[in-house]
Motif scaffolding. Structure first.
Motif, mmCIF file in Angstrom:
data_model
loop_
_atom_site.group_PDB
_atom_site.id
_atom_site.type_symbol
_atom_site.label_atom_id
_atom_site.label_comp_id
_atom_site.label_asym_id
_atom_site.label_seq_id
_atom_site.Cartn_x
_atom_site.Cartn_y
_atom_site.Cartn_z
ATOM 1 N N ARG A 108 0.100 -1.327 -0.026
ATOM 2 C CA ARG A 108 -0.099 -0.105 0.146
ATOM 3 C C ARG A 108 0.740 1.410 0.046
ATOM 4 N NH1 ARG A 108 -2.991 -3.060 3.609
ATOM 5 N NH2 ARG A 108 -2.293 -2.270 5.460
ATOM 6 N N LEU A 109 2.213 1.308 0.572
ATOM 7 C CA LEU A 109 2.811 2.127 0.724
ATOM 8 C C LEU A 109 3.566 2.246 -0.279
ATOM 9 C CD1 LEU A 109 4.464 2.392 4.378
ATOM 10 C CD2 LEU A 109 2.913 3.799 3.867
ATOM 11 N N LEU A 110 3.829 1.660 -1.263
ATOM 12 C CA LEU A 110 4.537 1.516 -2.636
ATOM 13 C C LEU A 110 3.993 2.211 -3.477
ATOM 14 C CD1 LEU A 110 7.203 0.289 -3.943
ATOM 15 C CD2 LEU A 110 6.261 -1.310 -4.509
ATOM 16 N N ALA A 111 2.814 1.645 -3.690
ATOM 17 C CA ALA A 111 1.517 2.566 -4.516
ATOM 18 C C ALA A 111 0.998 3.532 -4.451
ATOM 19 C CB ALA A 111 0.042 0.791 -4.545
ATOM 20 N N ARG A 112 1.401 4.003 -2.840
ATOM 21 C CA ARG A 112 0.203 5.328 -2.588
ATOM 22 C C ARG A 112 1.717 6.456 -2.898
ATOM 23 N NH1 ARG A 112 -1.971 3.189 2.029
ATOM 24 N NH2 ARG A 112 -0.520 3.948 3.434
ATOM 25 N N ALA A 113 3.094 5.886 -2.716
ATOM 26 C CA ALA A 113 4.521 7.396 -2.652
ATOM 27 C C ALA A 113 4.392 8.243 -4.103
ATOM 28 C CB ALA A 113 5.535 6.209 -3.412
ATOM 29 N N PRO A 114 4.639 9.093 -3.795
ATOM 30 C CA PRO A 114 5.038 9.708 -4.490
ATOM 31 C C PRO A 114 6.099 9.884 -5.882
ATOM 32 C CG PRO A 114 5.743 10.591 -2.622
ATOM 33 C CD PRO A 114 5.240 10.000 -2.795
ATOM 34 N N ARG A 115 7.030 8.490 -5.540
ATOM 35 C CA ARG A 115 7.916 8.398 -6.251
ATOM 36 C C ARG A 115 8.610 7.397 -5.265
ATOM 37 N NH1 ARG A 115 12.123 13.058 -8.813
ATOM 38 N NH2 ARG A 115 10.112 13.568 -9.421
ATOM 39 N N ALA A 116 8.847 6.327 -6.840
ATOM 40 C CA ALA A 116 9.216 4.974 -6.269
ATOM 41 C C ALA A 116 10.432 4.425 -7.385
ATOM 42 C CB ALA A 116 8.098 4.114 -6.364
ATOM 43 N N LEU A 117 11.355 3.526 -7.049
ATOM 44 C CA LEU A 117 12.409 3.276 -7.102
ATOM 45 C C LEU A 117 12.270 1.890 -7.351
ATOM 46 C CD1 LEU A 117 15.616 5.437 -6.485
ATOM 47 C CD2 LEU A 117 14.411 6.059 -8.177
ATOM 48 N N VAL A 140 0.780 3.648 -9.235
ATOM 49 C CA VAL A 140 2.099 5.447 -8.622
ATOM 50 C C VAL A 140 1.274 6.063 -9.986
ATOM 51 C CG1 VAL A 140 3.399 3.942 -7.007
ATOM 52 C CG2 VAL A 140 3.320 5.195 -9.730
ATOM 53 N N PRO A 141 1.243 7.442 -9.934
ATOM 54 C CA PRO A 141 0.827 8.420 -10.575
ATOM 55 C C PRO A 141 2.383 8.047 -12.531
ATOM 56 C CG PRO A 141 0.654 9.906 -8.336
ATOM 57 C CD PRO A 141 1.568 8.194 -8.638
ATOM 58 N N PRO A 142 1.745 7.681 -13.386
ATOM 59 C CA PRO A 142 2.441 7.968 -14.296
ATOM 60 C C PRO A 142 3.508 8.664 -14.434
ATOM 61 C CG PRO A 142 -0.038 8.796 -14.963
ATOM 62 C CD PRO A 142 0.016 8.768 -13.687
ATOM 63 N N GLY A 143 4.937 8.312 -14.428
ATOM 64 C CA GLY A 143 6.113 8.771 -14.057
ATOM 65 C C GLY A 143 6.785 9.146 -13.326
ATOM 66 N N SER A 144 6.365 9.009 -12.289
ATOM 67 C CA SER A 144 6.656 8.352 -11.056
ATOM 68 C C SER A 144 7.359 7.263 -10.159
ATOM 69 C CB SER A 144 5.385 9.095 -10.245
ATOM 70 O OG SER A 144 4.942 10.067 -10.114
ATOM 71 N N ALA A 145 7.227 6.317 -11.071
ATOM 72 C CA ALA A 145 8.034 5.041 -10.705
ATOM 73 C C ALA A 145 9.292 4.525 -11.799
ATOM 74 C CB ALA A 145 7.259 3.392 -10.383
ATOM 75 N N LEU A 146 10.047 4.933 -11.542
ATOM 76 C CA LEU A 146 11.743 4.232 -12.131
ATOM 77 C C LEU A 146 12.293 2.557 -11.974
ATOM 78 C CD1 LEU A 146 13.920 5.999 -13.721
ATOM 79 C CD2 LEU A 146 15.012 6.722 -11.983
#
Length: 410
Positions: A310-319, A345-351
């Motif tokens: 849940r935290l991962l899915a709500r993160a503003p930025r995730a790696l 996560v929002p589009p472009g916010s996971a890398l």
């Protein structure tokens, strides 16, 4: 970090290229014979074509595998692939530091590209041997440094060359730095980030775990990082892979576990294990980590706790740096769960970071083929190669020599 991460670094794109100039192109073609995933080669094609079209003589140095574990092999498959995509012959010369290699480079014609032998066939490459770097430098007069995936390495064909010759950042290196700059830690980075650190390379622990702890709300150790953290906590991990530099990584893991701060570190209650010598042929068995991993068995996967997903899915930025589980061996539980959360996560916010990670996992969002190099840049805002290029300042570095007179084709 500085507003411009490339400030003070000479760029190949800004330098006119003259016919007959002798360039060494330091690349990062760490690609197996199967040519599965050619992004690290394709990223250098435009610069190689530009140098060749201008009449430069281009000696390409690259690595593949490692001398330490005997996986380094020769690179004729890379030369053949380059010949196809560049639509011109790219010759392969299996040596790179011998007198014969130096003579081969001296006899090259204007516009010719030659790929020399795998630099990691030498023990001195990964040790950063000054003597080996000096031998490499005899192949040319000017250096273009590409291969962002090795930008964190102080190796002979990387930073070592810049102790002898002036260098410029190739387009692939500059493009990756610009792409990653908004993700780097610093005042502009938003709070609440999350990172999953997997794979088996030690920098995932030494740079990623140690550097991101205290900066992110959530860290999810996976792969060898997880094995290391669990063992540092006192869990019995059986025959689980602890990667390279296990003692140093364990010390870093203990320091992270003991440090106060806002970061929540996910440690699973259930891991999936298999016999260490049959991880791809025997189905995994669920084990409560508190009971320990059975002798002769290794952790191949784990169950990610719902709160962490849940935290991962709500993160503003995730790696995601490194595949979380032994995915290619069929153990996909943690990897699939992480990818599902990242897709929310929002589009472009996971890398995704790392050549193996991007090759093994299905992902259509932002990605970098640099694993350890990307982590170093994200944590420190720079890398070993960028600092060496700054010091080089295109020819003013102590010890660099003036370009030798152009030799006739004879």
């Amino acid at each position: 970090m500085a507003s411009d991460p490339l400030a003070g670094i000479p760029l190949l794109a800004d330098r006119p290229v003259a016919r007959g100039e002798r360039w060494i192109f330091s690349a990062g073609f760490n690609v197996p014979r199967s040519l599965s995933g050619t992004a690290r080669i394709d990223s250098e094609v435009a610069d190689l074509a530009r140098l060749s079209d201008a009449g430069a003589r281009v000696c390409v140095l690259s690595h593949q595998g490692s001398h330490r574990d005997g996986t380094a092999e020769h690179l004729p498959h890379i030369a053949a692939y380059l010949s196809r995509v560049l639509a011109r012959p790219v010759r392969y010369h299996p040596q790179n530091a011998s007198d014969d290699a130096t003579r081969t480079a001296a006899r090259m014609r204007d516009g010719e590209i030659v790929l020399f032998g795998n630099t990691r066939l030498h023990a001195g490459e990964e040790a950063g041997s000054a003597e080996l770097a000096g031998r490499f430098s005899l192949l040319g007069d000017l250096v273009a440094v590409g291969g962002f995936s090795k930008a964190h390495r102080a190796h002979a064909s990387n930073t070592g060359l810049l102790d002898h010759l002036p260098g410029w950042a190739a387009g692939s290196l500059a493009a990756e730095v610009r792409f990653l700059a908004p993700w780097a830690a610093g005042p502009a980075a938003p709070p609440g980030g999350a990172a999953v650190l997997g794979g088996r390379k030690p920098e995932k622990t030494l740079v990623g775990l140690a550097g991101l702890a205290g900066r992110h709300d959530l860290l999810v150790p996976a792969g060898v990082v997880l094995n290391t953290v669990l063992r540092a906590r006192g869990n019995d991990v059986g025959a689980s892979d602890l990667g390279e530099r296990p003692r140093e990584c364990a010390e870093a893991a203990r320091a992270v576990l003991a440090a106060p701060g806002r970061t929540r570190i996910h440690l699973p209650t259930t891991v999936l294990t298999a016999p260490a010598d049959r991880i791809a042929t025997v189905p995994a068995t669920a084990v409560e980590i508190a009971r320990g991993v059975p002798p002769g068995h290794a952790i191949v996967d784990f169950v990610v706790e719902p709160w962490a997903l849940r935290l991962l899915a709500r993160a503003p930025r995730a790696l995601l740096a490194g595949t979380p589980s032994r995915y290619l061996a069929g153990h996909t539980t943690a990897s699939d769960a992480v990818l599902r959360s990242l897709s929310a996560v929002p589009p472009g916010s996971a890398l995704l970071l790392g050549g193996d990670t991007t090759a093994e996992l299905t992902w259509t969002g932002p990605a970098s083929t640099g694993g350890g190099s990307a982590l170093q840049f994200l944590v420190e805002g720079t890398s070993s190669v960028l600092e060496a290029l700054r010091s080089s300042t295109a020819g003013s570095r102590t010890g660099s020599r003036s370009p030798r007179p152009r030799r006739n084709d004879a």
